[in-house]
Design a protein around this motif. Structure first.
Motif, PDB file in Angstrom:
ATOM      1  N   PRO A   1       2.053   5.270  -1.988  1.00  0.00           N
ATOM      2  CA  PRO A   1       1.638   6.382  -2.849  1.00  0.00           C
ATOM      3  C   PRO A   1       1.845   5.990  -4.319  1.00  0.00           C
ATOM      4  N   ARG A   2       1.068   6.591  -5.195  1.00  0.00           N
ATOM      5  CA  ARG A   2       1.043   6.195  -6.609  1.00  0.00           C
ATOM      6  C   ARG A   2       2.424   6.053  -7.253  1.00  0.00           C
ATOM      7  N   GLN A   3       3.293   7.054  -7.114  1.00  0.00           N
ATOM      8  CA  GLN A   3       4.605   6.981  -7.760  1.00  0.00           C
ATOM      9  C   GLN A   3       5.476   5.869  -7.167  1.00  0.00           C
TER      10      GLN A   3
ATOM     11  N   ARG B   1       4.279   2.499  -8.524  1.00  0.00           N
ATOM     12  CA  ARG B   1       4.805   2.234  -9.871  1.00  0.00           C
ATOM     13  C   ARG B   1       6.240   1.759  -9.818  1.00  0.00           C
TER      14      ARG B   1
ATOM     15  N   SER C   1       0.882  -1.161   0.000  1.00  0.00           N
ATOM     16  CA  SER C   1       0.000   0.000   0.000  1.00  0.00           C
ATOM     17  C   SER C   1       0.921   1.213   0.000  1.00  0.00           C
TER      18      SER C   1
ATOM     19  N   GLU D   1      -7.421   1.703  -5.861  1.00  0.00           N
ATOM     20  CA  GLU D   1      -7.088   3.058  -5.411  1.00  0.00           C
ATOM     21  C   GLU D   1      -7.692   3.264  -4.034  1.00  0.00           C
ATOM     22  N   ARG D   2      -6.906   3.839  -3.138  1.00  0.00           N
ATOM     23  CA  ARG D   2      -7.358   4.147  -1.788  1.00  0.00           C
ATOM     24  C   ARG D   2      -7.309   5.658  -1.594  1.00  0.00           C
ATOM     25  N   PRO D   3      -7.974   6.185  -0.585  1.00  0.00           N
ATOM     26  CA  PRO D   3      -7.948   7.633  -0.338  1.00  0.00           C
ATOM     27  C   PRO D   3      -6.514   8.147  -0.159  1.00  0.00           C
ATOM     28  N   GLY D   4      -6.310   9.385  -0.553  1.00  0.00           N
ATOM     29  CA  GLY D   4      -4.996  10.010  -0.407  1.00  0.00           C
ATOM     30  C   GLY D   4      -4.022   9.612  -1.502  1.00  0.00           C
ATOM     31  N   ASP D   5      -4.523   9.221  -2.677  1.00  0.00           N
ATOM     32  CA  ASP D   5      -3.697   8.822  -3.811  1.00  0.00           C
ATOM     33  C   ASP D   5      -2.797   7.628  -3.468  1.00  0.00           C
ATOM     34  N   MET D   6      -3.321   6.748  -2.617  1.00  0.00           N
ATOM     35  CA  MET D   6      -2.607   5.521  -2.269  1.00  0.00           C
ATOM     36  C   MET D   6      -3.094   4.396  -3.179  1.00  0.00           C
ATOM     37  N   ILE D   7      -2.175   3.519  -3.543  1.00  0.00           N
ATOM     38  CA  ILE D   7      -2.506   2.352  -4.355  1.00  0.00           C
ATOM     39  C   ILE D   7      -2.182   1.115  -3.533  1.00  0.00           C
TER      40      ILE D   7
END
Length: 85
Positions: A39-41, A44, A37, A68-74
């Motif tokens: 952040p997006r970057q 990746r 879990s 996708e989770r709140p706060g731009d978390m993946i």
């Protein structure tokens, strides 16, 4: 013709119980999985790291699921075979 007796399985039962108690189990399909879990970057980058370290052609590496989770978390799960053999 005489049918041989079944071998005693107590040793095998004890061994399996010990391994299960320790959590030493592979999924039935043989894949190793790890869930992240990030952040997006960073997500990746982690996925790229896995695919470079364990190439898809040899280890069948893939992103098994993601959300996708709140706060731009993946949140995602990577899976691969334990070896390329």
């Amino acid at each position: 013709m005489r049918v041989p007796a079944k071998p005693p399985l107590e040793g095998l039962k004890r061994s399996l119980e010990k391994k299960r108690a320790k959590g030493e189990r592979l999924p039935r399909d043989g894949f190793l999985r790890e869930t992240f879990s990030l952040p997006r970057q960073e997500a990746r980058a982690k996925a790229r790291e896995w695919l470079e370290r364990w190439p898809k052609q040899a280890y069948w590496t893939e992103i098994e699921s993601w959300a996708e989770r709140p706060g731009d978390m993946i949140e995602f799960t990577m899976r691969r075979l334990p070896s390329a053999d």
